[in-house]
Design a protein around this motif. Structure first.
Motif, short mmCIF file in Angstrom:
data_model
loop_
_atom_site.label_atom_id
_atom_site.label_comp_id
_atom_site.label_asym_id
_atom_site.label_seq_id
_atom_site.Cartn_x
_atom_site.Cartn_y
_atom_site.Cartn_z
N ASP A 179 -4.85 6.45 -4.24
CA ASP A 179 -4.42 5.21 -3.61
C ASP A 179 -3.98 4.18 -4.66
O ASP A 179 -3.03 3.43 -4.45
CB ASP A 179 -5.55 4.64 -2.73
N TYR A 180 -4.68 4.17 -5.79
CA TYR A 180 -4.30 3.26 -6.89
C TYR A 180 -2.89 3.61 -7.38
O TYR A 180 -2.03 2.74 -7.55
CB TYR A 180 -5.31 3.36 -8.04
N MET A 181 -2.65 4.91 -7.59
CA MET A 181 -1.35 5.32 -8.14
C MET A 181 -0.21 5.11 -7.14
O MET A 181 0.93 4.92 -7.54
CB MET A 181 -1.40 6.78 -8.60
N ALA A 182 -0.51 5.15 -5.84
CA ALA A 182 0.54 4.95 -4.84
C ALA A 182 1.15 3.56 -4.98
O ALA A 182 2.32 3.35 -4.65
CB ALA A 182 -0.03 5.15 -3.44
N LYS A 183 0.37 2.62 -5.51
CA LYS A 183 0.88 1.24 -5.64
C LYS A 183 1.17 0.87 -7.09
O LYS A 183 1.65 -0.22 -7.37
CB LYS A 183 -0.17 0.27 -5.08
N ALA A 184 0.85 1.75 -8.02
CA ALA A 184 0.97 1.39 -9.45
C ALA A 184 2.44 1.27 -9.86
O ALA A 184 3.28 2.05 -9.42
CB ALA A 184 0.28 2.45 -10.30
N PRO A 185 2.73 0.30 -10.74
CA PRO A 185 4.12 0.21 -11.24
C PRO A 185 4.45 1.39 -12.16
O PRO A 185 3.54 2.07 -12.65
CB PRO A 185 4.12 -1.11 -12.02
N ASP A 186 5.74 1.58 -12.40
CA ASP A 186 6.19 2.71 -13.22
C ASP A 186 5.57 2.70 -14.62
O ASP A 186 5.42 3.75 -15.25
CB ASP A 186 7.71 2.67 -13.41
N GLN A 187 5.25 1.52 -15.11
CA GLN A 187 4.73 1.43 -16.50
C GLN A 187 3.38 2.11 -16.64
O GLN A 187 2.92 2.34 -17.76
CB GLN A 187 4.57 -0.04 -16.93
N VAL A 188 2.71 2.40 -15.51
CA VAL A 188 1.41 3.08 -15.61
C VAL A 188 1.64 4.59 -15.69
O VAL A 188 2.16 5.21 -14.77
CB VAL A 188 0.51 2.77 -14.39
N GLY A 189 1.26 5.17 -16.81
CA GLY A 189 1.22 6.62 -16.97
C GLY A 189 -0.23 7.02 -16.77
O GLY A 189 -1.11 6.40 -17.37
N ALA A 190 -0.49 8.03 -15.95
CA ALA A 190 -1.90 8.28 -15.63
C ALA A 190 -2.16 9.73 -15.27
O ALA A 190 -1.25 10.48 -14.95
CB ALA A 190 -2.33 7.38 -14.47
#
Ligand code: FAD
Length: 402
Positions: A179-190
């Motif tokens: 759920d966090y990644m569904a809203k994360a901006p592109d700058q987040v690599g995870a």
């Protein structure tokens, strides 16, 4: 707190530098020739044009060291010992991929010696069909002698979060991560990784040897913004260890090197997931209780962002729309444990197959995956075959399928 190094056992250190290594030794074959390019490892950077020219023997650590001198970088993988060549020709997924695309998306031009002995340039202007094929089609079209990459402003420090949850809370932690990644901006690599807690500080002693889920993210943008955005990845549950810190980008790029030490035994299976559904997470949780071997990781690599904005037909790499790559990476020490570890890997991989897109990352194919060429190249398979016939009609470069 300082960033955690992903070493699995005290005392284990990588021994390899300056040489490439593949998952299954695809560069090595019986009754064939292996060309050792490891001395061709120069990296030249033009900081004004933000372009790097990289030799085929360079590993990611060579490229990061040279580009970071100028505060620049391009997408690589997460292990600094990996060869730039193999990683880029098959794809190249790393912390920067959601911001800047795969490693291959950052290629401007290549130089290649093809099967007829000709030294050719490949770019959008010269031999564009060869350039298309080499971006995702692997090493089947010739020996690449130089790579030219577009660079981007990165670092020298980036924000990084590492949050370790107990295995008993894996179902909740993975749902939260999705759920966090569904809203994360592109700058987040995870990525989310199921692993065995190593018997070292700073991990709490009562968790040593137990299963944990690591949620790891970095932010390739302004530091203050990154620290704020990554704060979100910490807002769940009761982690056993929780770090949010600035880290030199070059250090981040080495933080997984010790997770897969030289000399251990490995068997990998992977597939792209069409979504990370509750059912997929629950299926994983029923299989993850005891990981075989201290170097085993179950990984969800986040895709999306810039990767997904490239048309699947623009390069030979077709898997643009999958949100996650799912990998079961078993690593163990004793040969007598082979059957158990390999059997466990296959079983988990098969259990997760109902949630797969049907596609597989060419760079993660293991030695027994030669029947997966269609899954690896998808809708681009037939076009690749046609280009192969043009540049290598007699199949000189055979490894990994022709
Ligand atoms: C520990 C570990 C971590 C990894 N992490 C990541 C990751 O984070 N992201 C990711 O995307 N992948 C990752 N990979 C997978 C990696 O991308 C592949 O294993 C890749 O094939 C490695 O390339 P190499 O050059 O090191 O290996 P090699 O075995 O030397 O080469 C791999 C293939 O490329 C061909 N090749 C190599 N050089 C050339 C050349 N100059 N011209 C033509 N063909 C060539 C070889 O013939 C061979 O078929 C990882 C692998 C390992 C083992």
């Amino acid at each position: 707190m300082a960033a955690v190094n992903f070493a699995r056992e005290e005392g284990l250190r990588p021994t390899m530098r300056g040489g490439a290594h593949g998952v299954a030794g695809h560069a090595v074959c019986d009754n064939g020739l292996m060309i050792d390019l490891s001395l061709m490892n120069s990296v030249t950077v033009d900081p004004a044009a933000r372009v790097a020219r990289v030799g085929p023997g360079a590993v990611l650590g060579d490229m990061d060291a040279a580009t970071q001198k100028h505060g620049l970088a391009t997408t690589g993988g997460v292990d600094s010992r990996t060869g730039v060549a193999g990683l880029t020709l098959g794809g190249g997924m790393g912390w920067l991929a959601r911001s800047f695309g795969l490693a291959l998306d950052n290629l401007i031009a290549l130089e290649v010696v093809t099967a007829d002995g000709q030294h050719r340039s490949a770019s959008n202007d010269e031999n564009p069909d060869l350039f298309w094929a080499l971006r995702g089609g692997g090493g089947r079209f010739g020996v690449v002698t130089a790579f030219e990459f577009q660079l981007h402003k990165v670092g020298p420090e980036v924000a990084m979060a590492q949050v370790f949850h107990p295995g008993s809370d894996a179902a909740g932690a993975l749902r939260f991560f999705r759920d966090y990644m569904a809203k994360a901006p592109d700058q987040v690599g995870a990525g989310a990784m199921v692993m065995t807690v190593p018997p070292v500080e700073p991990f709490p002693e009562d968790h040593h040897g137990k299963t944990a889920v690591a949620l790891v993210g970095c932010y390739s943008g302004a530091m203050e913004e990154g620290m704020q955005v990554l704060q979100g990845i910490r807002e769940y549950g009761n982690p056993i260890l929780d770090v949010l810190t600035p880290i030199p980008y070059a250090d981040l790029q080495q933080s997984f090197d010790q997770a897969t030490p030289e000399g251990a035994r490995y068997y990998w299976k992977s597939q792209y997931l069409s979504e990370l559904s509750d059912e997929a997470i629950d299926t994983l949780v029923t299989h993850m209780e005891s990981l075989p071997g201290p170097f085993t990781t179950i990984a969800f690599e986040c895709m999306g962002g810039a990767i997904s904005r490239v048309d699947p037909a623009e390069t030979a790499f077709p898997h643009r729309k999958a949100p996650f790559n799912f990998g079961v990476w078993a690593g163990w020490a004793e040969p007598e444990y082979d059957d158990i570890a390999i059997g466990w890997t296959r079983k988990l991989h098969e259990a997760m197959t109902p949630y797969s897109t049907g596609g597989v990352y060419a760079n993660y194919l293991d030695h027994d995956d030669s029947d997966k060429m269609k899954a690896a190249f998808g809708e681009n398979h037939d076009r690749l075959q046609a280009i192969k016939k043009k540049y290598d009609p007699y199949g000189l470069f055979r490894i990994g399928g022709s």
